[in-house]
Design a protein around this motif. Structure first.
Motif, PDB file in Angstrom:
ATOM      1  N   ARG A  17       3.476  12.581 -23.543  1.00  0.00           N
ATOM      2  CA  ARG A  17       2.743  12.413 -22.287  1.00  0.00           C
ATOM      3  C   ARG A  17       1.471  11.588 -22.490  1.00  0.00           C
ATOM      4  NH1 ARG A  17      -0.179  17.294 -19.084  1.00  0.00           N
ATOM      5  NH2 ARG A  17      -1.138  17.416 -21.135  1.00  0.00           N
ATOM      6  N   GLN A  18       0.728  11.902 -23.530  1.00  0.00           N
ATOM      7  CA  GLN A  18      -0.503  11.162 -23.804  1.00  0.00           C
ATOM      8  C   GLN A  18      -0.202   9.721 -24.201  1.00  0.00           C
ATOM      9  OE1 GLN A  18      -3.517  12.395 -23.180  1.00  0.00           O
ATOM     10  NE2 GLN A  18      -4.374  10.376 -23.652  1.00  0.00           N
ATOM     11  N   LEU A  19       0.908   9.524 -24.924  1.00  0.00           N
ATOM     12  CA  LEU A  19       1.306   8.166 -25.296  1.00  0.00           C
ATOM     13  C   LEU A  19       1.651   7.340 -24.053  1.00  0.00           C
ATOM     14  CD1 LEU A  19       1.962   6.120 -27.521  1.00  0.00           C
ATOM     15  CD2 LEU A  19       4.285   7.061 -27.580  1.00  0.00           C
ATOM     16  N   ALA A  20       2.314   7.963 -23.094  1.00  0.00           N
ATOM     17  CA  ALA A  20       2.661   7.259 -21.850  1.00  0.00           C
ATOM     18  C   ALA A  20       1.406   6.873 -21.080  1.00  0.00           C
ATOM     19  CB  ALA A  20       3.565   8.140 -20.985  1.00  0.00           C
ATOM     20  N   PHE A  21       0.428   7.784 -21.031  1.00  0.00           N
ATOM     21  CA  PHE A  21      -0.818   7.469 -20.334  1.00  0.00           C
ATOM     22  C   PHE A  21      -1.575   6.362 -21.057  1.00  0.00           C
ATOM     23  CE2 PHE A  21      -5.393   8.359 -19.649  1.00  0.00           C
ATOM     24  CZ  PHE A  21      -5.436   8.084 -18.294  1.00  0.00           C
ATOM     25  N   THR A  22      -1.571   6.374 -22.382  1.00  0.00           N
ATOM     26  CA  THR A  22      -2.224   5.318 -23.150  1.00  0.00           C
ATOM     27  C   THR A  22      -1.573   3.965 -22.880  1.00  0.00           C
ATOM     28  OG1 THR A  22      -2.772   6.915 -24.893  1.00  0.00           O
ATOM     29  CG2 THR A  22      -2.879   4.576 -25.464  1.00  0.00           C
ATOM     30  N   PHE A  23      -0.258   3.945 -22.795  1.00  0.00           N
ATOM     31  CA  PHE A  23       0.454   2.698 -22.495  1.00  0.00           C
ATOM     32  C   PHE A  23       0.068   2.170 -21.119  1.00  0.00           C
ATOM     33  CE2 PHE A  23       4.155   0.560 -20.606  1.00  0.00           C
ATOM     34  CZ  PHE A  23       4.296  -0.486 -21.495  1.00  0.00           C
ATOM     35  N   ILE A  24      -0.073   3.058 -20.155  1.00  0.00           N
ATOM     36  CA  ILE A  24      -0.481   2.642 -18.805  1.00  0.00           C
ATOM     37  C   ILE A  24      -1.874   2.024 -18.843  1.00  0.00           C
ATOM     38  CG2 ILE A  24      -1.066   3.496 -16.501  1.00  0.00           C
ATOM     39  CD1 ILE A  24       1.162   5.548 -16.821  1.00  0.00           C
ATOM     40  N   MET A  25      -2.772   2.600 -19.638  1.00  0.00           N
ATOM     41  CA  MET A  25      -4.116   2.055 -19.756  1.00  0.00           C
ATOM     42  C   MET A  25      -4.118   0.692 -20.446  1.00  0.00           C
ATOM     43  SD  MET A  25      -6.251   4.044 -18.264  1.00  0.00           S
ATOM     44  CE  MET A  25      -4.924   4.064 -17.044  1.00  0.00           C
ATOM     45  N   VAL A  26      -3.225   0.506 -21.402  1.00  0.00           N
ATOM     46  CA  VAL A  26      -3.123  -0.802 -22.065  1.00  0.00           C
ATOM     47  C   VAL A  26      -2.659  -1.859 -21.067  1.00  0.00           C
ATOM     48  CG1 VAL A  26      -1.868  -2.109 -23.822  1.00  0.00           C
ATOM     49  CG2 VAL A  26      -2.745   0.169 -24.357  1.00  0.00           C
ATOM     50  N   THR A  62       0.827  -1.209   0.000  1.00  0.00           N
ATOM     51  CA  THR A  62       0.000   0.000   0.000  1.00  0.00           C
ATOM     52  C   THR A  62       0.859   1.257   0.000  1.00  0.00           C
ATOM     53  OG1 THR A  62      -1.732  -1.189   1.207  1.00  0.00           O
ATOM     54  CG2 THR A  62      -1.826   1.222   1.228  1.00  0.00           C
ATOM     55  N   VAL A  63       1.873   1.294   0.845  1.00  0.00           N
ATOM     56  CA  VAL A  63       2.735   2.480   0.936  1.00  0.00           C
ATOM     57  C   VAL A  63       3.450   2.744  -0.386  1.00  0.00           C
ATOM     58  CG1 VAL A  63       4.791   3.436   2.046  1.00  0.00           C
ATOM     59  CG2 VAL A  63       3.041   2.296   3.427  1.00  0.00           C
ATOM     60  N   LEU A  64       4.073   1.720  -0.952  1.00  0.00           N
ATOM     61  CA  LEU A  64       4.823   1.894  -2.198  1.00  0.00           C
ATOM     62  C   LEU A  64       3.900   2.232  -3.357  1.00  0.00           C
ATOM     63  CD1 LEU A  64       7.409  -1.028  -1.925  1.00  0.00           C
ATOM     64  CD2 LEU A  64       7.809   1.409  -1.543  1.00  0.00           C
ATOM     65  N   ALA A  65       2.769   1.547  -3.438  1.00  0.00           N
ATOM     66  CA  ALA A  65       1.841   1.801  -4.544  1.00  0.00           C
ATOM     67  C   ALA A  65       1.282   3.219  -4.484  1.00  0.00           C
ATOM     68  CB  ALA A  65       0.701   0.778  -4.521  1.00  0.00           C
ATOM     69  N   LEU A  66       0.905   3.666  -3.296  1.00  0.00           N
ATOM     70  CA  LEU A  66       0.347   5.010  -3.164  1.00  0.00           C
ATOM     71  C   LEU A  66       1.371   6.074  -3.546  1.00  0.00           C
ATOM     72  CD1 LEU A  66      -1.763   4.882   0.136  1.00  0.00           C
ATOM     73  CD2 LEU A  66      -2.598   5.044  -2.202  1.00  0.00           C
ATOM     74  N   TYR A  67       2.583   5.941  -3.016  1.00  0.00           N
ATOM     75  CA  TYR A  67       3.556   7.003  -3.239  1.00  0.00           C
ATOM     76  C   TYR A  67       4.000   7.058  -4.703  1.00  0.00           C
ATOM     77  CZ  TYR A  67       7.554  10.067  -2.655  1.00  0.00           C
ATOM     78  OH  TYR A  67       8.434  11.111  -2.772  1.00  0.00           O
ATOM     79  N   PHE A  68       4.458   5.962  -5.232  1.00  0.00           N
ATOM     80  CA  PHE A  68       5.048   5.996  -6.569  1.00  0.00           C
ATOM     81  C   PHE A  68       3.989   6.119  -7.664  1.00  0.00           C
ATOM     82  CE2 PHE A  68       8.505   4.099  -4.109  1.00  0.00           C
ATOM     83  CZ  PHE A  68       9.569   4.859  -4.554  1.00  0.00           C
ATOM     84  N   SER A  69       2.822   5.535  -7.474  1.00  0.00           N
ATOM     85  CA  SER A  69       1.758   5.700  -8.468  1.00  0.00           C
ATOM     86  C   SER A  69       1.230   7.131  -8.453  1.00  0.00           C
ATOM     87  CB  SER A  69       0.628   4.708  -8.195  1.00  0.00           C
ATOM     88  OG  SER A  69       1.076   3.380  -8.334  1.00  0.00           O
ATOM     89  N   THR A  70       1.127   7.721  -7.272  1.00  0.00           N
ATOM     90  CA  THR A  70       0.720   9.124  -7.190  1.00  0.00           C
ATOM     91  C   THR A  70       1.779  10.030  -7.804  1.00  0.00           C
ATOM     92  OG1 THR A  70      -0.483   8.637  -5.142  1.00  0.00           O
ATOM     93  CG2 THR A  70      -0.037  10.945  -5.622  1.00  0.00           C
ATOM     94  N   LEU A  71       3.041   9.705  -7.591  1.00  0.00           N
ATOM     95  CA  LEU A  71       4.123  10.476  -8.196  1.00  0.00           C
ATOM     96  C   LEU A  71       4.071  10.389  -9.723  1.00  0.00           C
ATOM     97  CD1 LEU A  71       6.660  12.191  -7.620  1.00  0.00           C
ATOM     98  CD2 LEU A  71       7.978  10.053  -7.591  1.00  0.00           C
ATOM     99  N   THR A  72       3.749   9.205 -10.246  1.00  0.00           N
ATOM    100  CA  THR A  72       3.608   9.043 -11.694  1.00  0.00           C
ATOM    101  C   THR A  72       2.450   9.878 -12.228  1.00  0.00           C
ATOM    102  OG1 THR A  72       4.478   6.791 -11.535  1.00  0.00           O
ATOM    103  CG2 THR A  72       3.287   7.366 -13.535  1.00  0.00           C
ATOM    104  N   ALA A  73       1.315   9.808 -11.540  1.00  0.00           N
ATOM    105  CA  ALA A  73       0.157  10.601 -11.963  1.00  0.00           C
ATOM    106  C   ALA A  73       0.452  12.101 -11.871  1.00  0.00           C
ATOM    107  CB  ALA A  73      -1.045  10.247 -11.093  1.00  0.00           C
ATOM    108  N   TYR A  74       1.196  12.493 -10.856  1.00  0.00           N
ATOM    109  CA  TYR A  74       1.590  13.890 -10.697  1.00  0.00           C
ATOM    110  C   TYR A  74       2.411  14.366 -11.889  1.00  0.00           C
ATOM    111  CZ  TYR A  74       3.866  17.945  -8.480  1.00  0.00           C
ATOM    112  OH  TYR A  74       4.355  19.201  -8.191  1.00  0.00           O
ATOM    113  N   GLY A  75       3.342  13.527 -12.349  1.00  0.00           N
ATOM    114  CA  GLY A  75       4.138  13.892 -13.509  1.00  0.00           C
ATOM    115  C   GLY A  75       3.306  14.010 -14.770  1.00  0.00           C
ATOM    116  N   LEU A  76       2.287  13.150 -14.916  1.00  0.00           N
ATOM    117  CA  LEU A  76       1.441  13.193 -16.109  1.00  0.00           C
ATOM    118  C   LEU A  76       0.530  14.412 -16.122  1.00  0.00           C
ATOM    119  CD1 LEU A  76       0.408   9.422 -16.343  1.00  0.00           C
ATOM    120  CD2 LEU A  76       2.014  10.639 -17.828  1.00  0.00           C
ATOM    121  N   VAL A  77       0.182  14.918 -14.941  1.00  0.00           N
ATOM    122  CA  VAL A  77      -0.747  16.053 -14.866  1.00  0.00           C
ATOM    123  C   VAL A  77      -0.007  17.390 -14.854  1.00  0.00           C
ATOM    124  CG1 VAL A  77      -2.482  17.179 -13.408  1.00  0.00           C
ATOM    125  CG2 VAL A  77      -2.531  14.700 -13.719  1.00  0.00           C
TER     126      VAL A  77
END
Length: 284
Positions: free
Chosen positions: A111-120, A89-104
């Motif tokens: 940037r959009q290609l990276a988000f599309t890859f994450i969705m795939v 939980t700790v690792l997923a929250l921090y690093f996934s939030t950090l990734t989303a922060y970079g995308l926003v």
């Protein structure tokens, strides 16, 4: 005047129907857990006779039977599950939030290609890649360790997606710009400004991530083979696989012990979820 009274009666009836439906749904949600906790205090014969909401007197006996089961250590299983679920939980929250922060927050090419890859990646079932993942972990000598169950949680596509959507609607970029002007570093801006502003979303995802990690059975069964490292779901599955000597009271007690930490996590973080709902209902 009659129109107003008629409208008031109609509104009261609508509210009454809504409250009634909510109460019924609430009872339907609570009933399975209530039956599980009650059955944990009953013996095998009483459980087979039918459902009851009256607690029995076999709780201590069922607990003693559970502890006497060979290779079934409740405290060890609880600790193993808690260790894995907490770090996941700790690792997923921090690093996934950090990734989303970079995308926003940042504007960069691709940037959009990276988000599309994450969705795939999000749409690929875990079972599809499990054999290759097990082979990879075996070559790294990480089988029968908790590393394969914790470290991959850093990359959580569903969490990245949720946090990105939350930041788009609820993270004011002007505050971040003001922090940069004041000389705040990017990582400090994220840790001290962005993260506290996302507490409701983090609490919600913490519950989902903790529950998902705690309830995992497929991956730990593939990767863990030492019984002293078994998680609670793995231990409970051993009880249910004993077809000819199944003691339902003991099984229900083990299930109750498995569920209790999830209730603790939910009630500890529920106030942040309510705060997030209230925040989302405020219009500027």
């Amino acid at each position: 005047m009659s129109k107003n009274s008629s409208y008031s009666r109609s509104l009261a009836m609508e509210r009454g129907v809504i409250y009634f439906v909510c109460i019924v749904l609430c009872l339907m949600s609570i009933l399975p857990f209530a039956v599980m906790f009650v059955n944990a205090t009953r013996d095998n014969y009483a459980i087979q006779q039918g459902m009851s909401l009256i607690p029995g007197d076999r709780l201590l006996i069922n607990l003693k039977t559970l502890n006497e089961r060979q290779n079934f250590n409740v405290l060890q299983g609880m600790w193993n599950s808690l260790f894995i679920a907490t770090w996941t939980t700790v690792l997923a929250l921090y690093f996934s939030t950090l990734t989303a922060y970079g995308l926003v927050v940042y504007r960069f090419r691709g940037r959009q290609l990276a988000f599309t890859f994450i969705m795939v990646v999000l749409m690929i079932p875990t079972q599809v890649s499990m054999v290759g993942f097990f082979t990879f972990m075996f070559k790294l000598n990480l089988v029968n360790t908790y590393v394969p169950l914790i470290v991959p949680a850093i990359a959580s596509p569903s969490l990245v997606f949720f946090m990105r959507q939350y930041m788009i609607a609820g993270l004011p970029l002007e505050i971040l710009e003001a922090a940069r002007i004041d000389g705040c570093s990017e990582l400090r801006t994220f840790n001290t400004i962005a993260m506290p502003m996302m507490k409701p979303a983090l609490a919600t995802q913490a519950i989902f991530t903790f529950v998902a990690s705690w309830n995992k059975l497929f991956e730990p069964t593939m990767l863990i083979n030492s019984q002293n490292k078994y998680t609670m779901p793995m231990l409970v599955s051993l009880l249910k696989s004993d077809r000819f000597r199944t003691d339902y009271g003991t099984v229900y007690l083990a299930l109750s012990l498995t569920v209790l930490p999830l209730f603790v996590v939910y009630f500890a973080l529920s106030k942040y979820i309510i705060a997030g709902v209230a925040l989302g209902g405020v219009k500027e």
